[in-house]
Design a protein around this motif. Structure first.
Motif, short mmCIF file in Angstrom:
data_model
loop_
_atom_site.label_atom_id
_atom_site.label_comp_id
_atom_site.label_asym_id
_atom_site.label_seq_id
_atom_site.Cartn_x
_atom_site.Cartn_y
_atom_site.Cartn_z
N GLU A 193 85.62 88.53 39.51
CA GLU A 193 84.68 89.51 39.70
C GLU A 193 83.24 88.90 39.89
N ARG A 194 82.68 89.40 40.81
CA ARG A 194 81.36 88.83 41.50
C ARG A 194 80.18 89.80 40.97
N TYR A 195 79.34 89.25 40.16
CA TYR A 195 78.04 89.93 39.75
C TYR A 195 76.84 89.61 40.61
N ARG A 196 76.82 88.28 40.72
CA ARG A 196 75.67 88.11 41.58
C ARG A 196 75.67 88.56 43.06
N ASP A 197 74.43 88.85 43.54
CA ASP A 197 74.14 89.21 45.01
C ASP A 197 74.99 90.60 45.21
N VAL A 198 75.03 91.56 44.28
CA VAL A 198 75.73 92.84 44.04
C VAL A 198 74.80 93.88 43.71
N ASP A 199 74.65 94.91 44.72
CA ASP A 199 73.48 96.17 44.04
C ASP A 199 74.63 97.23 44.18
N VAL A 200 74.84 98.10 42.96
CA VAL A 200 75.72 99.13 42.93
C VAL A 200 74.96 100.31 43.05
N GLY A 201 75.21 101.21 43.85
CA GLY A 201 74.44 102.59 43.85
C GLY A 201 75.02 103.63 43.13
N GLU A 202 74.12 104.67 42.88
CA GLU A 202 74.51 105.76 42.05
C GLU A 202 75.51 106.79 42.99
N PRO A 203 76.37 107.63 42.25
CA PRO A 203 77.00 108.58 43.03
C PRO A 203 76.32 109.58 43.67
N LEU A 204 76.52 110.09 44.85
CA LEU A 204 75.96 110.91 45.57
C LEU A 204 76.57 112.00 45.97
N PRO A 205 76.31 113.35 45.76
CA PRO A 205 77.24 114.59 46.30
C PRO A 205 77.33 114.49 47.84
N ASN A 206 78.52 115.01 48.34
CA ASN A 206 78.55 115.43 49.61
C ASN A 206 78.47 116.81 49.68
N GLU A 207 78.57 117.35 51.16
CA GLU A 207 78.26 118.82 51.11
C GLU A 207 79.46 119.77 50.71
N ASP A 208 80.73 119.01 50.69
CA ASP A 208 81.74 119.66 50.49
C ASP A 208 82.13 119.82 48.80
N GLY A 209 81.43 119.27 47.96
CA GLY A 209 81.65 119.17 46.54
C GLY A 209 82.19 117.79 46.15
N THR A 210 82.63 116.84 47.07
CA THR A 210 82.88 115.71 46.72
C THR A 210 82.06 114.84 46.73
N PHE A 211 82.40 113.27 46.12
CA PHE A 211 81.04 112.36 46.16
C PHE A 211 81.46 111.16 46.88
N GLN A 212 80.32 110.46 46.93
CA GLN A 212 80.25 109.26 47.65
C GLN A 212 79.70 108.05 46.85
N LYS A 213 79.77 106.91 46.99
CA LYS A 213 79.29 105.74 45.99
C LYS A 213 79.49 104.66 46.89
N LYS A 214 78.40 103.67 46.75
CA LYS A 214 78.37 102.21 47.59
C LYS A 214 78.12 101.31 46.79
N SER A 215 78.50 99.96 46.98
CA SER A 215 78.28 98.88 46.50
C SER A 215 78.02 97.74 47.34
N THR A 216 76.88 97.10 47.65
CA THR A 216 76.03 95.98 48.47
C THR A 216 76.33 94.67 48.11
N LEU A 217 77.10 93.93 49.02
CA LEU A 217 77.35 92.45 48.66
C LEU A 217 76.44 91.68 49.64
N SER A 218 75.37 90.81 49.21
CA SER A 218 74.64 90.09 50.07
C SER A 218 74.89 88.52 49.77
N VAL A 219 75.57 88.13 50.83
CA VAL A 219 76.13 86.84 50.82
C VAL A 219 75.85 86.18 52.51
N SER A 220 75.90 85.21 52.53
CA SER A 220 75.48 84.46 53.87
C SER A 220 76.98 84.60 54.56
#
Length: 349
Positions: free
Chosen positions: A236-263
Motif C-alpha cells: 500500500e502506497r500512502y505517500r503522494d496520494v490524495d483521496v477525495g470525498e464521495p460525490l453524488p451523481n445525478e442518477d443517485g449513485t456516487f463517484q470518488k477519486k484518488s490521485t497519485l502524484s509520481v514521476s
C-alpha cells in the motif's frame, strides 16, 4: 433548545457497516407560498431518498429504479392511504398545538415526525427512533428503553400521558422498532443490492498529460462507502496520494477519486495498481499506458469513447431485457412479517 428541524436534513454520513431507514412527515399550516404542499413525506435508505409523497400530487413516487417493483404492490397503495390519513390528523394537531402554546396570530406553523431505525452489518447493533417536533422545536419522543413517551416541553405532557396509557400500542411499537423496522431495512438493502441495474463501480485511470498526476476514478456505485487504495509493487502506497470525498451523481449513485502524484519514470519502473473495494468486492487497475485514458492522444481517446459508448449501449439493452424478464418471472416483494400499513398511524394529541 436544540432545533428539531435539523433531523430532516439528510446527509449521507460514512459510518462503516451502519445502515439506516428513515421516514419524515412534515405538515405546514398557515399562509404559504403558492405550490407549497400542506403535507409531505420522504423515506430515505442510507441517506438516499427512495420515495416521496405530498398533498398536492396525492401519490407516492419511487425515487430509485429498484423501488419501482415495490411501487406496483398493494403495500404501496396502503402506504399512500396512510399518508393521506396522517395528513388530516396533522392538520387537526396543529390547531390543538396553537391552543396549547396560546398562539392567536396567523403565522405559519409546522408539525413533524421522524421515525425509523439503523443497524450494523455484522455487529448486531440496532436502534429505533420516533420523534415529533412543533415549529422546529422538540415536542415529544418515544423512549424505546423505557417504552414510553417523553415530553420535551410542558405543552407535550398531555400528549405523553394520553399515548402512554395505550399499552397495546406501546407493545406494538417496541416490537416494530426492535425487530420489524430492522427487518425492512435489511430487505430494502437486499432489494437494492440484487437489482439488475446496479453493478460494480466503473473504475478508470485518468491523466491530462504524461507529466500530470494519475487519477483513479470510481463511479456508478450506491452508498458512499467505497475504499480506493494505491499499491506500489503490491504494498500500500500512502505517500503522494490524495483521496477525495464521495460525490453524488445525478442518477443517485456516487463517484470518488484518488490521485497519485509520481514521476513518469517512477511508475514506469514500478508496478502501481489502483484497488477499489466496494461491498466486499475488489476491482484492480494496473497503471499502464494502455489503461490510462488521456486527452493528449486524441485519436486513441475518440476510439476509446466510441467503444465505451457502444459497450454501454449493448449492456443497457441486455440489462433492460433481463430486467423485464425478471419482473415478469419473479416477485421479489413477497409477504413480509410487518409492513408500514400496520405501523402506528398517528393519533390526535
Amino acid at each position: 433548545m436544540k432545533k428539531f428541524i435539523v433531523l430532516y436534513i439528510y446527509i449521507p454520513l460514512v459510518y462503516s457497516g451502519i445502515h439506516s431507514l428513515k421516514t419524515a412527515y412534515t405538515a405546514i399550516y398557515g399562509k404559504m407560498a403558492a405550490g407549497t404542499p400542506e403535507f409531505s413525506a420522504v423515506t430515505t435508505l442510507d441517506g438516499q431518498q427512495i420515495d416521496y409523497y405530498d398533498s398536492n400530487i396525492k401519490k407516492m413516487i419511487p425515487k430509485q429504479i429498484w423501488m419501482e417493483d415495490y411501487a406496483s404492490t398493494d403495500l404501496w397503495t396502503e402506504d399512500i392511504e396512510i399518508r393521506e390519513h396522517v395528513q388530516h390528523i396533522y392538520r387537526d394537531n396543529i390547531h390543538v398545538l396553537k391552543q396549547r402554546f396560546n398562539q392567536t396570530h396567523h403565522g405559519v406553523h409546522t408539525f413533524q415526525r421522524m421515525y425509523g431505525c439503523e443497524c450494523g452489518d455484522e455487529t448486531g447493533y440496532s436502534k429505533g427512533f420516533d420523534q415529533y417536533a412543533y415549529d422546529g422545536e422538540n415536542f415529544i419522543s418515544l423512549d424505546l428503553k423505557e417504552n414510553r413517551y417523553i415530553a420535551s416541553v410542558q405543552q407535550g405532557s398531555p400528549t405523553a400521558m394520553k399515548w402512554n396509557n395505550d399499552k397495546t400500542q406501546l407493545r406494538f411499537l417496541k416490537q416494530y422498532y426492535d425487530h420489524d423496522c430492522v427487518y425492512w431495512l435489511k430487505e430494502f438493502l437486499r432489494f437494492r443490492k440484487e437489482d439488475p441495474w446496479i453493478t460494480a463501480p466503473e473504475v478508470s485511470l485518468l491523466q491530462k498529460n504524461p507529466s500530470s498526476p494519475v487519477v483513479c476514478h470510481a463511479t456508478g456505485f450506491y452508498s458512499s462507502r467505497v475504499i480506493i487504495t494505491w499499491l506500489r509493487n503490491g504494498c500500500e502506497r500512502y505517500r503522494d496520494v490524495d483521496v477525495g470525498e464521495p460525490l453524488p451523481n445525478e442518477d443517485g449513485t456516487f463517484q470518488k477519486k484518488s490521485t497519485l502524484s509520481v514521476s513518469p519514470d517512477e511508475w514506469k519502473n514500478n508496478q502501481f495498481t489502483c484497488e477499489v473495494e466496494h461491498q466486499g468486492n475488489i476491482i484492480q487497475k494496473n497503471l499502464t499506458e494502455d489503461e490510462i485514458k488521456s486527452n493528449y492522444k486524441p485519436t486513441e481517446l475518440y476510439a476509446t469513447i466510441l467503444v465505451y459508448v457502444m459497450g454501454v449501449f449493448i449492456v443497457l439493452v441486455i440489462g433492460a431485457v433481463s430486467y423485464i424478464k425478471i419482473k415478469k418471472q419473479t416477485n421479489r416483494y413477497t409477504p413480509l412479517p410487518c409492513s408500514e400499513d400496520h405501523l402506528y398511524i398517528d393519533k390526535g394529541l
